[in-house]
Motif scaffolding. Structure first.
Motif: not given
Length: 196
Positions: A110-111, A114, A133, A135, A138-139, A142
């Protein structure tokens, strides 16, 4: 106490890794739960970095613990334990290992996804990114991190309740085998020259 596990007890290394990971998971969970309530000040970013650093520490210790378990073996259930209980206990242990590894990995992912700047593990060295990166990733990471946390909490509660049930109700050695032995003091010999 021996370093390696024996058929009767978990050894000193297994005990130390077990309780150290327990304490670290409590710390990282506490920091994670209060982190969202903090205002976005420099203190918040310090707490956020501490959370990530603790998580990476748990990951490293769990890898060490897994390696030690594979090397030193497990401890068989206490004599007389029903087969179904032994099966459930074994499955629970391996699930706890898997969740304690997956939690920090999902947080690290996640980190990374992001797009935040790399963080320094307790300020000592920069942690590499697992991915660029992203998104969508990352979602997902998380969401996985939050779900894995809930599963880990449920499993830890079940594990602790079972250990206490064995200790307080069944009154067997299941829990005591993961605790350091108490040293028994030998009584001082009486001095025959001492006047009462």
């Amino acid at each position: 106490m021996t370093l390696k596990n024996t058929p009767e007890r978990w050894g000193a290394v297994s005990q130390a890794l077990h309780w150290l990971v327990v304490l670290l998971i409590l710390a990282v969970a506490t920091v994670g739960l209060v982190m969202d309530e903090l205002p976005r000040t420099p203190k918040y970013f310090w707490v956020y970095t501490a959370h990530k650093s603790l998580g990476i520490t748990v990951l490293a210790l769990m890898l060490l613990r897994l390696g030690w378990r594979l090397y030193a073996g497990g401890v068989p259930p206490v004599a007389g334990t029903p087969r179904w209980q032994a099966t459930v206990a074994s499955a629970t242990h391996w699930l706890l290992y898997a969740l304690a590894l997956a939690m920090p990995l999902s947080g690290w992912l996640y980190d990374s996804a992001s797009g935040l700047r790399p963080f320094r593990w307790f300020g000592l060295f920069t942690m590499p990114k697992l991915t660029g990166p992203n998104e969508w990733l990352a979602d997902r990471a998380r969401d996985a991190h939050e779900l894995l946390f809930l599963l880990l909490v449920a499993l830890v509660v079940l594990h602790a309740a079972a250990a206490l049930w064995h200790h307080l109700i069944v009154r067997d050695e299941t829990l005591a085998r993961m605790l350091p032995r108490r040293r028994t003091r030998t009584p001082e010999p009486e001095d025959p020259d001492h006047d009462a």
